[in-house]
Design a protein around this motif. Structure first.
Motif, PDB file in Angstrom:
ATOM      1  N   LEU A 194      63.416 -30.945  34.286  1.00 37.55           N
ATOM      2  CA  LEU A 194      63.457 -31.121  35.732  1.00 37.55           C
ATOM      3  C   LEU A 194      63.193 -29.828  36.498  1.00 37.55           C
ATOM      4  O   LEU A 194      63.192 -29.826  37.726  1.00 37.55           O
ATOM      5  N   VAL A 252      57.518 -38.357  44.827  1.00 41.93           N
ATOM      6  CA  VAL A 252      56.956 -37.135  44.272  1.00 41.93           C
ATOM      7  C   VAL A 252      55.847 -36.616  45.183  1.00 41.93           C
ATOM      8  O   VAL A 252      55.413 -37.282  46.119  1.00 41.93           O
ATOM      9  N   THR A 303      53.281 -33.932  41.013  1.00 46.13           N
ATOM     10  CA  THR A 303      54.323 -32.971  40.649  1.00 46.13           C
ATOM     11  C   THR A 303      55.592 -33.280  41.438  1.00 46.13           C
ATOM     12  O   THR A 303      55.625 -34.208  42.238  1.00 46.13           O
ATOM     13  N   ARG A 304      56.617 -32.464  41.246  1.00 41.51           N
ATOM     14  CA  ARG A 304      57.860 -32.650  42.004  1.00 41.51           C
ATOM     15  C   ARG A 304      58.009 -31.666  43.147  1.00 41.51           C
ATOM     16  O   ARG A 304      58.915 -31.803  43.966  1.00 41.51           O
ATOM     17  N   THR A 305      57.141 -30.652  43.209  1.00 34.76           N
ATOM     18  CA  THR A 305      57.170 -29.693  44.315  1.00 34.76           C
ATOM     19  C   THR A 305      55.742 -29.373  44.747  1.00 34.76           C
ATOM     20  O   THR A 305      54.786 -29.532  43.984  1.00 34.76           O
ATOM     21  N   THR A 327      56.711 -38.376  36.294  1.00 33.66           N
ATOM     22  CA  THR A 327      56.982 -37.098  36.944  1.00 33.66           C
ATOM     23  C   THR A 327      58.341 -37.102  37.626  1.00 33.66           C
ATOM     24  O   THR A 327      59.114 -36.143  37.518  1.00 33.66           O
ATOM     25  N   ALA A 328      58.659 -38.183  38.326  1.00 32.21           N
ATOM     26  CA  ALA A 328      59.942 -38.258  39.034  1.00 32.21           C
ATOM     27  C   ALA A 328      61.125 -38.147  38.085  1.00 32.21           C
ATOM     28  O   ALA A 328      62.172 -37.589  38.449  1.00 32.21           O
ATOM     29  N   THR A 380      56.653 -32.132  33.123  1.00 32.42           N
ATOM     30  CA  THR A 380      56.775 -31.397  34.379  1.00 32.42           C
ATOM     31  C   THR A 380      55.755 -31.885  35.394  1.00 32.42           C
ATOM     32  O   THR A 380      56.044 -31.963  36.591  1.00 32.42           O
ATOM     33  N   TRP A 381      54.557 -32.206  34.909  1.00 32.44           N
ATOM     34  CA  TRP A 381      53.433 -32.597  35.753  1.00 32.44           C
ATOM     35  C   TRP A 381      52.780 -33.849  35.194  1.00 32.44           C
ATOM     36  O   TRP A 381      52.993 -34.227  34.042  1.00 32.44           O
ATOM     37  N   HIS A 417      62.884 -33.159  48.453  1.00 36.23           N
ATOM     38  CA  HIS A 417      62.295 -33.035  47.115  1.00 36.23           C
ATOM     39  C   HIS A 417      63.329 -32.692  46.053  1.00 36.23           C
ATOM     40  O   HIS A 417      63.038 -32.789  44.851  1.00 36.23           O
ATOM     41  N   THR A 418      64.527 -32.291  46.473  1.00 35.02           N
ATOM     42  CA  THR A 418      65.563 -31.938  45.495  1.00 35.02           C
ATOM     43  C   THR A 418      66.385 -33.143  45.050  1.00 35.02           C
ATOM     44  O   THR A 418      67.141 -33.046  44.086  1.00 35.02           O
ATOM     45  N   ARG A 440      67.281 -36.643  43.269  1.00 39.03           N
ATOM     46  CA  ARG A 440      66.846 -37.158  41.972  1.00 39.03           C
ATOM     47  C   ARG A 440      67.159 -38.632  41.860  1.00 39.03           C
ATOM     48  O   ARG A 440      68.191 -39.118  42.357  1.00 39.03           O
TER      49      ARG A 440
END
Length: 471
Positions: free
Chosen positions: A7, A191, A219-221, A165-166, A171-172, A461-462, A464
């Motif tokens: 994560l 995401v 991605t997540r960010t 990804t979520a 990671t990606w 985005h933080t 979960r």
């Protein structure tokens, strides 16, 4: 510690590789553990090659130990949508028409660039048949579900990539987008996803959907999105329409902020209708941009919905896909896909196609004129949040066509502009809402910069998915 590596954003992950706090094997094992625990809830992974992933991770760990890394993201675990060719693995495209026996001898440009970077490719993600619609289900691989609520859809057609990804199953991921296919599931699954300027990421073989089709990072960010784009946006001689290499790093150009930028805000492009929760979340996001120093103007674009022209372009492409198979292929694909081809693709003449292209060119001109005044345009990514999994449209919806509930995505495939979705809130059911940032063609760095400024000022985005608390 290892269990949470899946994560971490890539920048933190590779910092740990460099310091020796962990290595690419640890990161890979954390991602695979997430697949084993979570994929049964969402059905995002169509193929998992643990042996290949483990070997790639070991090789990356050796490079980090010897100081001979291939790139700044060497060792980052990643999965790839099963539309994109991967040497040695079948690319089945969600269809029983595709023979799994191969041979599978080629990497698509995106896959090749990832291998060259040292990324650890270990699996492939689900897609609807030939990536044709905005949800992810197929007769071949079943229904892909939302990481925030498995009773809902993840969106599509890159729904497997978004769900994976979520949930940290890599990671990606790399998705494709011909009418919204990274942004729809990006919004529904919470995401970050970018449809780059057409040609920024080379495509080969050429898509039957022509210049509507893009390959993009999920991605997540936003920072990870830029890092992955830095890898993918490299030339490939097999794509004659690809752009040249970027003049500078996308990841290195994120921190300029939005102060002084002129932002156009359109809540509906002139023809859409939003759920109240979506409207409220997006308007709140626009206020954040204003608080950060952007000059925000709500605009009435007065656009006519280009959907009929899009249908001609899209379903003509779908008809072309099936010409590569036997004459009975139309009777063997998903009935809704066959219906769309019959209604919009089979009988479309060259004049129809050129008329649709004229609509496309006019829309591109309108957007070009808009960007003479405004640096970026912001809209909702989707007018709704995720609906019931396994359905083509929400309950009671007036149309079965996926374009009827994705009014803000496909126009920007027609214009080839960069379009980014970032999480900007949740509805009362805890389902994600996305903000779309659209820039003029070739302004991918600016779009990412706006997304980064918004993300850093908020905490969406933080958050979960609840599934992560159940394992």
């Amino acid at each position: 510690m290892t269990a949470s590596l899946n994560l971490l954003p890539a920048a933190e992950l590779v910092a740990g590789f460099g310091s020796g706090a962990w290595d690419p094997v640890d990161a890979y094992e954390a991602s695979v553990a997430a697949v084993r625990e979570l994929d049964r809830h969402v059905n995002a992974i169509v193929m998992l090659d643990e042996e290949a992933g483990a070997q790639a991770a070991k090789e990356s760990a050796r490079r980090w130990q010897s100081g001979e890394t291939l790139s700044p993201v060497d060792g980052v675990p990643i999965t790839i949508k099963d539309i994109v060719l991967t040497r040695g693995w079948p690319t089945l495209k969600g269809s029983s028409l595709v023979d799994s026996s191969g041979p599978w001898e080629d990497d698509a440009p995106a896959t090749a660039r990832l291998r060259e970077s040292g990324a650890v490719i270990f699996g492939k993600n689900t897609t609807p048949e030939f990536g044709w619609k905005g949800v992810t289900d197929s007769a071949r691989h079943g229904v892909t579900r939302n990481p925030w609520d498995p009773s809902r859809t993840s969106g599509g057609s890159s729904g497997g990539a978004a769900a994976a990804t979520a949930l940290g199953m890599g990671t990606w991921s790399v998705g494709t987008d011909g009418g919204g296919s990274v942004r729809i599931p990006g919004s529904f699954s919470g995401v970050v996803a970018l449809k780059p300027t057409y040609g920024q990421v080379p495509v080969w073989p050429a898509s039957a959907y022509g210049t509507l089709s893009h390959v993009g990072p999920m991605t997540r960010t936003v920072q990870d999105c830029a890092l992955l784009l830095d890898v993918l946006a490299r030339p490939d001689a097999r794509d004659w329409s690809a752009l040249g290499a970027p003049a500078s790093s996308y990841a290195g150009a994120l921190d300029g902020g939005v102060a002084g930028l002129h932002v156009a805000f359109s809540p509906d492009l002139g023809y859409g209708h939003n759920d109240p929760a979506v409207d409220a979340a997006v308007r709140a996001a626009v206020e954040v941009l204003a608080d950060l120093g952007a000059r925000v103007s709500e605009v009435d674009l007065g656009l006519d919905d280009p959907v009929e022209a899009f249908h001609v372009l899209w379903f003509s492409g779908a008809a072309k896909v099936l010409r590569g198979f036997d004459p009975e292929a139309l009777t063997r694909v998903e009935p809704a896909l066959a219906q769309g081809i019959r209604e919009y693709g089979l009988d479309a003449s060259a004049a129809d196609y050129l008329d649709a292209t004229e609509v496309r060119m006019s829309l591109g001109q309108r957007m070009g004129e808009l960007h003479r005044t405004y640096d970026v345009l912001v809209t909702p990514t989707m007018p709704i949040t995720a609906f019931t999994a396994g359905q083509a449209a929400p309950d009671g919806w007036p149309s079965w066509l996926w374009t009827s509930w994705t009014p803000y995505t496909y126009p920007f495939n027609m214009t080839q502009q960069p379009a980014l979705t970032v999480p900007c809130g949740f509805d009362s059911d805890g389902l994600p809402i996305g903000l779309q940032v659209v820039g003029p063609r070739h302004a991918d760095a600016l779009v990412l910069r706006v997304g980064q400024a918004y993300e850093q000022a908020t905490g969406w985005h933080t958050r979960r998915p609840p599934l992560l608390n159940q394992v």
